[in-house]
Design a protein around this motif. Structure first.
Motif, PDB file in Angstrom:
ATOM      1  N   ASN A 187      10.964  -3.604  17.490  1.00 33.35           N
ATOM      2  CA  ASN A 187       9.677  -4.112  18.259  1.00 33.35           C
ATOM      3  C   ASN A 187       9.450  -2.871  19.278  1.00 33.35           C
ATOM      4  OD1 ASN A 187       7.485  -5.568  19.301  1.00 33.35           O
ATOM      5  ND2 ASN A 187       8.970  -6.929  20.692  1.00 33.35           N
ATOM      6  N   ALA A 188       8.247  -2.607  19.482  1.00 36.94           N
ATOM      7  CA  ALA A 188       7.682  -1.480  20.074  1.00 36.94           C
ATOM      8  C   ALA A 188       6.676  -2.157  20.982  1.00 36.94           C
ATOM      9  CB  ALA A 188       7.533  -0.175  19.482  1.00 36.94           C
ATOM     10  N   SER A 189       6.836  -3.409  21.519  1.00 40.91           N
ATOM     11  CA  SER A 189       5.763  -3.878  22.128  1.00 40.91           C
ATOM     12  C   SER A 189       5.809  -4.068  23.672  1.00 40.91           C
ATOM     13  CB  SER A 189       5.498  -5.305  21.645  1.00 40.91           C
ATOM     14  OG  SER A 189       5.366  -5.582  20.312  1.00 40.91           O
ATOM     15  N   TYR A 190       6.776  -3.387  24.280  1.00 37.82           N
ATOM     16  CA  TYR A 190       7.053  -3.189  25.735  1.00 37.82           C
ATOM     17  C   TYR A 190       6.520  -2.098  26.450  1.00 37.82           C
ATOM     18  CZ  TYR A 190       9.922  -7.678  25.819  1.00 37.82           C
ATOM     19  OH  TYR A 190      10.533  -8.905  25.614  1.00 37.82           O
ATOM     20  N   VAL A 250      12.104  -0.766  21.261  1.00 29.10           N
ATOM     21  CA  VAL A 250      11.870   0.561  21.918  1.00 29.10           C
ATOM     22  C   VAL A 250      10.618   0.697  22.601  1.00 29.10           C
ATOM     23  CG1 VAL A 250      11.461   2.783  20.813  1.00 29.10           C
ATOM     24  CG2 VAL A 250      12.460   1.010  19.525  1.00 29.10           C
ATOM     25  N   PRO A 251      10.920   0.410  24.011  1.00 29.79           N
ATOM     26  CA  PRO A 251       9.705   0.387  24.963  1.00 29.79           C
ATOM     27  C   PRO A 251       9.136   1.761  25.153  1.00 29.79           C
ATOM     28  CG  PRO A 251      12.096  -0.446  26.093  1.00 29.79           C
ATOM     29  CD  PRO A 251      12.152   0.202  24.811  1.00 29.79           C
ATOM     30  N   ALA A 252       7.874   1.638  25.536  1.00 25.86           N
ATOM     31  CA  ALA A 252       7.253   2.929  25.964  1.00 25.86           C
ATOM     32  C   ALA A 252       7.738   3.533  27.111  1.00 25.86           C
ATOM     33  CB  ALA A 252       5.537   2.706  26.091  1.00 25.86           C
ATOM     34  N   ILE A 303       0.930  -0.990  -0.002  1.00 21.41           N
ATOM     35  CA  ILE A 303      -0.023  -0.014  -0.082  1.00 21.41           C
ATOM     36  C   ILE A 303       0.914   1.301   0.156  1.00 21.41           C
ATOM     37  CG2 ILE A 303      -1.466   1.398   1.414  1.00 21.41           C
ATOM     38  CD1 ILE A 303      -2.780  -1.387   2.224  1.00 21.41           C
ATOM     39  N   THR A 304       1.842   1.341   0.815  1.00 23.16           N
ATOM     40  CA  THR A 304       2.563   2.577   0.881  1.00 23.16           C
ATOM     41  C   THR A 304       4.036   2.615  -0.061  1.00 23.16           C
ATOM     42  OG1 THR A 304       4.282   1.365   2.597  1.00 23.16           O
ATOM     43  CG2 THR A 304       2.209   2.563   3.499  1.00 23.16           C
ATOM     44  N   GLN A 305       4.270   1.463  -0.490  1.00 19.77           N
ATOM     45  CA  GLN A 305       5.289   1.378  -1.440  1.00 19.77           C
ATOM     46  C   GLN A 305       6.830   1.755  -0.895  1.00 19.77           C
ATOM     47  OE1 GLN A 305       5.763   0.299  -4.652  1.00 19.77           O
ATOM     48  NE2 GLN A 305       3.807  -0.766  -3.827  1.00 19.77           N
ATOM     49  N   LYS A 306       6.663   1.543   0.548  1.00 15.75           N
ATOM     50  CA  LYS A 306       7.783   1.735   1.514  1.00 15.75           C
ATOM     51  C   LYS A 306       8.028   0.673   2.384  1.00 15.75           C
ATOM     52  CE  LYS A 306       6.998   6.787   1.685  1.00 15.75           C
ATOM     53  NZ  LYS A 306       6.654   8.100   2.673  1.00 15.75           N
ATOM     54  N   GLU A 307       9.552   0.476   2.919  1.00 17.62           N
ATOM     55  CA  GLU A 307       9.753  -0.608   3.954  1.00 17.62           C
ATOM     56  C   GLU A 307       9.083  -0.298   5.144  1.00 17.62           C
ATOM     57  OE1 GLU A 307      13.611  -2.370   5.958  1.00 17.62           O
ATOM     58  OE2 GLU A 307      14.108  -0.469   4.852  1.00 17.62           O
ATOM     59  N   VAL A 308       8.528  -1.480   5.536  1.00 18.22           N
ATOM     60  CA  VAL A 308       8.055  -1.319   7.108  1.00 18.22           C
ATOM     61  C   VAL A 308       9.111  -2.017   8.081  1.00 18.22           C
ATOM     62  CG1 VAL A 308       6.196  -2.331   8.496  1.00 18.22           C
ATOM     63  CG2 VAL A 308       5.615  -1.417   6.344  1.00 18.22           C
ATOM     64  N   ARG A 309       9.540  -1.265   9.000  1.00 12.62           N
ATOM     65  CA  ARG A 309      10.526  -1.787   9.853  1.00 12.62           C
ATOM     66  C   ARG A 309      10.190  -2.102  11.151  1.00 12.62           C
ATOM     67  NH1 ARG A 309      15.113   2.996   9.581  1.00 12.62           N
ATOM     68  NH2 ARG A 309      15.889   1.608  11.049  1.00 12.62           N
ATOM     69  N   GLY A 310       9.388  -1.506  11.562  1.00 12.99           N
ATOM     70  CA  GLY A 310       8.719  -1.894  13.003  1.00 12.99           C
ATOM     71  C   GLY A 310       7.592  -2.509  13.388  1.00 12.99           C
ATOM     72  N   PHE A 311       7.289  -3.125  14.272  1.00 13.05           N
ATOM     73  CA  PHE A 311       6.155  -3.788  14.718  1.00 13.05           C
ATOM     74  C   PHE A 311       5.633  -3.443  16.071  1.00 13.05           C
ATOM     75  CE2 PHE A 311       3.967  -7.458  16.765  1.00 13.05           C
ATOM     76  CZ  PHE A 311       3.271  -7.920  15.589  1.00 13.05           C
ATOM     77  N   ARG A 312       4.415  -3.352  16.792  1.00 15.65           N
ATOM     78  CA  ARG A 312       4.000  -3.325  17.777  1.00 15.65           C
ATOM     79  C   ARG A 312       2.845  -4.726  18.006  1.00 15.65           C
ATOM     80  NH1 ARG A 312       2.438   2.034  19.705  1.00 15.65           N
ATOM     81  NH2 ARG A 312       4.672   2.325  20.375  1.00 15.65           N
ATOM     82  N   MET A 313       2.929  -5.453  18.831  1.00 19.12           N
ATOM     83  CA  MET A 313       1.757  -6.489  19.224  1.00 19.12           C
ATOM     84  C   MET A 313       0.585  -5.867  19.977  1.00 19.12           C
ATOM     85  SD  MET A 313       0.920  -9.519  18.632  1.00 19.12           S
ATOM     86  CE  MET A 313       2.091 -10.777  18.688  1.00 19.12           C
ATOM     87  N   ASP A 370      10.784 -14.672  15.558  1.00 19.14           N
ATOM     88  CA  ASP A 370       9.658 -14.491  14.645  1.00 19.14           C
ATOM     89  C   ASP A 370       9.751 -13.400  13.797  1.00 19.14           C
ATOM     90  OD1 ASP A 370       8.961 -17.198  15.360  1.00 19.14           O
ATOM     91  OD2 ASP A 370       7.074 -16.371  16.320  1.00 19.14           O
ATOM     92  N   LEU A 371       9.825 -12.028  14.610  1.00 18.05           N
ATOM     93  CA  LEU A 371       9.902 -10.845  14.093  1.00 18.05           C
ATOM     94  C   LEU A 371      11.113 -10.539  13.259  1.00 18.05           C
ATOM     95  CD1 LEU A 371       9.113  -8.459  17.124  1.00 18.05           C
ATOM     96  CD2 LEU A 371       7.596  -9.113  15.140  1.00 18.05           C
ATOM     97  N   LEU A 372      12.276 -11.194  13.500  1.00 18.08           N
ATOM     98  CA  LEU A 372      13.497 -11.080  12.475  1.00 18.08           C
ATOM     99  C   LEU A 372      13.384 -11.959  11.389  1.00 18.08           C
ATOM    100  CD1 LEU A 372      16.327 -11.254  15.415  1.00 18.08           C
ATOM    101  CD2 LEU A 372      16.054  -9.457  13.989  1.00 18.08           C
ATOM    102  N   GLU A 373      12.650 -13.001  11.550  1.00 17.11           N
ATOM    103  CA  GLU A 373      12.416 -13.767  10.165  1.00 17.11           C
ATOM    104  C   GLU A 373      11.391 -13.285   9.358  1.00 17.11           C
ATOM    105  OE1 GLU A 373      11.275 -17.590  11.627  1.00 17.11           O
ATOM    106  OE2 GLU A 373      13.156 -18.429  12.177  1.00 17.11           O
ATOM    107  N   ALA A 374      10.511 -12.355   9.695  1.00 24.26           N
ATOM    108  CA  ALA A 374       9.639 -11.507   9.050  1.00 24.26           C
ATOM    109  C   ALA A 374      10.069 -10.415   8.667  1.00 24.26           C
ATOM    110  CB  ALA A 374       8.187 -11.324   9.966  1.00 24.26           C
ATOM    111  N   GLY A 375      11.233 -10.154   8.919  1.00 28.27           N
ATOM    112  CA  GLY A 375      12.034  -8.838   8.165  1.00 28.27           C
ATOM    113  C   GLY A 375      11.911  -7.689   8.963  1.00 28.27           C
ATOM    114  N   TYR A 376      11.463  -7.576  10.378  1.00 26.88           N
ATOM    115  CA  TYR A 376      11.408  -6.356  11.079  1.00 26.88           C
ATOM    116  C   TYR A 376      12.692  -5.975  11.616  1.00 26.88           C
ATOM    117  CZ  TYR A 376       6.252  -6.980  10.637  1.00 26.88           C
ATOM    118  OH  TYR A 376       5.027  -7.153  10.027  1.00 26.88           O
ATOM    119  N   THR A 377      12.796  -4.745  11.856  1.00 27.70           N
ATOM    120  CA  THR A 377      14.220  -4.548  12.530  1.00 27.70           C
ATOM    121  C   THR A 377      13.911  -3.993  14.025  1.00 27.70           C
ATOM    122  OG1 THR A 377      14.073  -2.127  11.857  1.00 27.70           O
ATOM    123  CG2 THR A 377      15.319  -3.988  10.478  1.00 27.70           C
TER     124      THR A 377
END
Length: 260
Positions: free
Chosen positions: A129-132, A159-161, A100-110, A120-127
């Motif tokens: 995680n902001a889930s803490y 990247v913790p809150a 949709i964005t035509q840009k790289e998606v680097r981050g994830f938050r569960m 799992d996140l590394l295997e999916a290509g994320y660099t």
């Protein structure tokens, strides 16, 4: 330089199900979309860049809006579905957002800051995680053992809150609705004095009167305070405070790329 990393979770608004409600998918998408319009207007007022963690479901339902949003802000993944998770969803959500964005998606938050495997996140290509949320939230999680600031673990950046240096008082969205504003501002100042940056997270649906929706949900008192117009006013005051304090509003990726 003081950095404010503002992040927002865009999702199908399924929280009413936790409290006896039964909104349709159309209503869930519409609630987040309405709030997003109010939120982005405030961000534009302060020329603020932010990171939006978006579910695959929402992105597909509002692909044009996500495309436009990605031109001014960072788009990251909030999983494919908001209420269920399987490993394959990590790759699927990333793929949808990148198409949709035509840009790289680097981050994830569960969703709901739930646990997710670093591998799992590394295997999916994320660099990153902001889930803490490195605090104790009864009934949800206890992350008091997690570092308060950015750290690396198993090759993945976390990247913790933000929480306060003393007692780990959380500065997350529920706190913002319920703490007196001056106390919340005081905590922001204490965090940046110690950490050099601030990392906050909210949801677009907070900027709507979602507690008035006729879906049968009975919310606890702490979710009934300062929603809709009041949230818009409070968030505007927060942005004005941060700007006055000399913060620059940057995306998560920018912040990680420019750490010294």
């Amino acid at each position: 330089m003081k950095i404010a990393v503002l992040s927002f979770d865009i999702e199908e608004f399924d929280m009413p199900f936790e409290f006896g409600g039964n909104p349709s998918m159309e209503e869930q998408i519409a609630t987040s979309t309405k709030g997003l319009a109010s939120l982005t207007a405030i961000l534009e007022k302060y020329h603020a860049e932010a990171t939006f963690y978006c579910t695959g479901v929402y992105a597909l339902a509002q692909s044009k809006k996500i495309k436009v949003l990605s031109q001014s802000h960072e788009i990251a993944s909030h999983n494919y579905f908001h209420s269920t998770h399987k490993k394959d969803d990590l790759i699927a959500s990333k793929k949808v957002l990148e198409q949709i964005t035509q840009k790289e998606v680097r981050g994830f938050r569960m969703p709901r800051m739930a646990p997710v495997s670093d591998l799992d996140l590394l295997e999916a290509g994320y660099t990153y995680n902001a889930s803490y949320n490195p605090t104790y939230l009864p009934g949800r999680y206890d992350y008091r053992h997690i570092p308060r600031t950015v750290f690396n673990q198993n090759g993945l950046t976390h990247v913790p809150a933000s929480v306060s240096p003393a007692y780990r008082i959380p500065l997350f969205w529920i706190a913002f609705h319920n703490f007196p504003l001056q106390y919340f501002f005081y905590l922001c100042k204490k965090v940046v004095e110690t950490d050099g940056y601030l990392h906050l997270y909210f949801h677009p649906w907070e900027f709507t009167d979602y507690t008035d929706l006729p879906n049968g949900a009975k919310y606890p008192f702490y979710l009934l305070r300062n929603n809709g117009k009041k949230m818009q006013e409070r968030f505007d005051k927060l942005m004005a405070f941060l700007q006055k304090e000399g913060f620059e509003f940057k995306t998560t990726s920018w912040f990680l790329d420019n750490q010294h």
